[in-house]
Motif scaffolding. Structure first.
Motif, mmCIF file in Angstrom:
data_model
loop_
_atom_site.group_PDB
_atom_site.id
_atom_site.type_symbol
_atom_site.label_atom_id
_atom_site.label_comp_id
_atom_site.label_asym_id
_atom_site.label_seq_id
_atom_site.Cartn_x
_atom_site.Cartn_y
_atom_site.Cartn_z
ATOM 1 N N LEU A 274 56.088 18.053 61.788
ATOM 2 C CA LEU A 274 56.926 18.551 62.880
ATOM 3 C C LEU A 274 56.597 20.023 63.109
ATOM 4 O O LEU A 274 56.853 20.873 62.263
ATOM 5 N N GLY A 275 56.016 20.313 64.267
ATOM 6 C CA GLY A 275 55.536 21.658 64.591
ATOM 7 C C GLY A 275 54.046 21.594 64.839
ATOM 8 O O GLY A 275 53.333 20.838 64.168
ATOM 9 N N GLY A 276 53.578 22.372 65.804
ATOM 10 C CA GLY A 276 52.165 22.292 66.168
ATOM 11 C C GLY A 276 51.426 23.597 66.018
ATOM 12 O O GLY A 276 50.467 23.864 66.741
ATOM 13 N N GLY A 277 51.842 24.438 65.071
ATOM 14 C CA GLY A 277 51.204 25.738 64.872
ATOM 15 C C GLY A 277 50.062 25.679 63.880
ATOM 16 O O GLY A 277 49.446 24.637 63.653
ATOM 17 N N VAL A 278 49.808 26.816 63.267
ATOM 18 C CA VAL A 278 48.696 26.947 62.321
ATOM 19 C C VAL A 278 48.830 25.944 61.171
ATOM 20 O O VAL A 278 47.882 25.244 60.827
ATOM 21 N N SER A 279 50.021 25.869 60.568
ATOM 22 C CA SER A 279 50.217 24.960 59.427
ATOM 23 C C SER A 279 49.872 23.524 59.788
ATOM 24 O O SER A 279 49.245 22.808 58.999
ATOM 25 N N ALA A 280 50.277 23.098 60.978
ATOM 26 C CA ALA A 280 50.032 21.711 61.394
ATOM 27 C C ALA A 280 48.544 21.405 61.433
ATOM 28 O O ALA A 280 48.092 20.351 60.970
ATOM 29 N N GLY A 281 47.759 22.324 61.981
ATOM 30 C CA GLY A 281 46.322 22.100 62.084
ATOM 31 C C GLY A 281 45.645 22.034 60.732
ATOM 32 O O GLY A 281 44.792 21.166 60.480
ATOM 33 N N TYR A 282 46.037 22.935 59.827
ATOM 34 C CA TYR A 282 45.417 22.945 58.496
ATOM 35 C C TYR A 282 45.875 21.738 57.672
ATOM 36 O O TYR A 282 45.100 21.190 56.876
ATOM 37 N N ALA A 283 47.118 21.311 57.884
ATOM 38 C CA ALA A 283 47.597 20.094 57.203
ATOM 39 C C ALA A 283 46.822 18.879 57.703
ATOM 40 O O ALA A 283 46.417 18.018 56.907
ATOM 41 N N ALA A 284 46.592 18.817 59.011
ATOM 42 C CA ALA A 284 45.852 17.685 59.579
ATOM 43 C C ALA A 284 44.438 17.623 59.008
ATOM 44 O O ALA A 284 43.942 16.543 58.657
ATOM 45 N N ARG A 285 43.793 18.795 58.888
ATOM 46 C CA ARG A 285 42.436 18.818 58.330
ATOM 47 C C ARG A 285 42.442 18.317 56.888
ATOM 48 O O ARG A 285 41.564 17.552 56.475
ATOM 49 N N GLU A 286 43.460 18.718 56.110
ATOM 50 C CA GLU A 286 43.536 18.286 54.710
ATOM 51 C C GLU A 286 43.811 16.778 54.628
ATOM 52 O O GLU A 286 43.235 16.080 53.783
ATOM 53 N N PHE A 287 44.676 16.276 55.514
ATOM 54 C CA PHE A 287 44.915 14.820 55.552
ATOM 55 C C PHE A 287 43.601 14.077 55.820
ATOM 56 O O PHE A 287 43.309 13.055 55.193
ATOM 57 N N ALA A 288 42.810 14.596 56.769
ATOM 58 C CA ALA A 288 41.535 13.951 57.101
ATOM 59 C C ALA A 288 40.602 13.971 55.887
ATOM 60 O O ALA A 288 39.937 12.977 55.584
ATOM 61 N N LYS A 289 40.570 15.107 55.166
ATOM 62 C CA LYS A 289 39.740 15.219 53.954
ATOM 63 C C LYS A 289 40.167 14.202 52.912
ATOM 64 O O LYS A 289 39.361 13.660 52.160
ATOM 65 N N GLN A 290 41.489 13.965 52.851
ATOM 66 C CA GLN A 290 42.050 13.064 51.836
ATOM 67 C C GLN A 290 41.967 11.601 52.260
ATOM 68 O O GLN A 290 42.451 10.719 51.554
ATOM 69 N N GLY A 291 41.408 11.356 53.455
ATOM 70 C CA GLY A 291 41.181 9.976 53.886
ATOM 71 C C GLY A 291 42.358 9.304 54.549
ATOM 72 O O GLY A 291 42.579 8.103 54.358
ATOM 73 N N VAL A 292 43.125 10.046 55.363
ATOM 74 C CA VAL A 292 44.242 9.430 56.098
ATOM 75 C C VAL A 292 43.689 8.344 57.035
ATOM 76 O O VAL A 292 42.614 8.504 57.626
ATOM 77 N N LYS A 293 44.417 7.254 57.146
ATOM 78 C CA LYS A 293 43.938 6.140 57.969
ATOM 79 C C LYS A 293 44.393 6.324 59.420
ATOM 80 O O LYS A 293 45.455 6.916 59.676
ATOM 81 N N PRO A 294 43.618 5.826 60.387
ATOM 82 C CA PRO A 294 44.007 5.938 61.796
ATOM 83 C C PRO A 294 45.412 5.359 62.020
ATOM 84 O O PRO A 294 45.751 4.303 61.477
#
Length: 434
Positions: A11-31
């Protein structure tokens, strides 16, 4: 209206959201597992650009140039990146109700979002003079800066009031960075703040004297020890004067207010434990509510280095806390563990051709070293903070990457120092030999 369900919601679309999304992708989040819900209309971006290059008259920064994660030297996450990873970006959507017990978020448009795990990354909002019923504070061209829409409004007004008079209310980050960028836009700039020197939460009087002198040499007028108590406007409702508490009246075509922010925690009041103005978390950014994490500006977390809990408003912590929370979430699911968050406070700023960095804690006695003459063509100076015979903080203006790394190391290791004269004499050499 149909409910939408996600395993993870940020919840929130600032800096934290973007870096969290990148980490989720690194950790293999599913579509389809992850959604970012943001009231802003654009994908997460590096917010610091808004008070710097975004406002430059030439060579200005524009999206997509400063989407996350370019601020830390990483890949730029364009809107297409989220699509490719199957991460849903739900933009221009304001959440007006959060029910943590039922794991439900409701938007202003009445949409319902259900989640299994929530990361609260709502950040801060600016403090407005209208909040304090300051007379005339609702006049046109009294502006604030937090989001890209605010920056766009500011650019429009700068163009409309070419070569006009700008009054900056506040002497902190925003005040110093915007005063510089307004001057670069050829405006007549005056800064007003109540404290005895600029950036008082971090700067000593010795540090501040350099920046105030430097700004004065650039033609920026500084008025200290008073506040704006009212504004007058013209027939079009545009601001024309700033009334100060000491009786002075300043002409103004543009007023920019930077008097601080407050964390956006209202949605969660009474549902989650709070402390020191933020949502209390552990070293993994878990809150008192199961499956709810809080990161960035809103989190009050254990600062291991100083054995206390703090809330930190800075982009570096926004990035790192987001990554830590995601690592902790994924480790927990896999029955693994992650290291505790062991954060070294870090702040920086750039204005004109100046650039400073600070690491550690600004408590105890201080030692100023180096050339802090505002008229120097290439000033380089710094300050150490000493508590209980140890160096606990270090500030450096004009440092090279290697020198900035050295002061960070000093702040982390907290070396003992026998006497303050040693630091005065050795200056930057002390840090570089650690």
């Amino acid at each position: 209206m149909a409910e939408k369900h996600f395993k993870y919601v940020i919840l929130g679309g600032g800096v934290s959201a973007g870096y969290a999304a990148r980490e989720f992708a690194k950790q293999g989040v599913k579509p389809g597992e992850l959604a970012i819900i943001s009231k802003e209309a654009v994908a997460p971006y590096e917010r610091p650009a808004l008070s710097k290059a975004y406002l430059f008259p030439e060579g200005a920064a524009r999206l997509p140039g400063f989407h996350v994660c370019v601020g830390s030297g990483g890949e730029r996450l364009l809107p297409e990146w989220y699509k490719e990873k199957g991460i849903e970006l739900i933009l221009s959507t304001e959440i007006v109700k959060a029910d943590l017990a039922s794991k439900t978020l409701i938007s202003a448009a009445g949409e319902t979002f259900k989640y299994h795990i929530l990361i609260i990354a709502t950040g801060s909002t600016v403090i407005r003079l209208t909040d304090f019923r300051v007379e005339g504070a609702d006049a046109k061209n009294i502006l604030y800066l937090r989001e890209i829409d605010d920056a766009d409004k500011l650019i429009d007004v700068i163009k409309a009031k070419k070569n006009g008079k700008a009054v900056i209310v506040g002497g902190g980050y925003i005040g110093l960075e915007l005063s510089a960028v307004m001057k670069i836009n050829n405006l007549d700039v005056c800064m007003v703040y109540p404290e005895p020197w600029c950036m008082p939460r971090l700067f000593t009087a010795g540090i501040a004297a350099f920046y105030e002198g430097y700004y004065a040499n650039k033609g920026i007028k500084i008025i200290k020890g008073t506040v704006a108590v009212g504004f007058t406007s013209d027939a079009n409702g545009e601001v024309k004067e700033v009334k100060l508490k000491d009786g002075r009246v300043l002409e103004a075509d543009i007023v920019v207010v930077g008097v601080g922010g407050r964390p956006l925690t209202t949605l969660f009041k009474g549902q989650v434990e709070e402390e020191k103005g933020g949502i209390k978390t552990d070293e993994f950014f878990k809150t008192s509510v199961p499956d709810v994490y809080a990161v960035g500006d809103v989190a009050t977390f254990p600062l291991k280095l100083y054995n206390e809990i703090r809330r930190v408003e800075h982009v570096d912590h926004a990035r790192k806390s987001a990554e830590q929370a995601v690592k902790a979430i994924k480790a927990s699911e896999e029955g693994k563990s992650v290291e505790e968050y062991d954060y070294l406070p870090y702040f920086y700023s750039r204005a004109f051709d100046l650039s400073w960095q600070f690491y550690g804690d600004n408590v105890g006695e201080t030692v100023l070293f180096g050339d802090n003459n505002p008229a120097s063509p290439k000033a380089k100076f710094g300050t150490y903070w000493i508590k209980d015979g140890k160096v606990v903080g270090a500030f450096l203006e004009g440092g090279t990457p290697e020198e900035n790394t050295a002061i960070a190391k000093v702040a982390r290791l907290q070396p003992a120092v026998e006497n303050l004269d040693q630091l005065t004499n050795e200056g930057l050499t002390f840090a570089c030999k650690i």
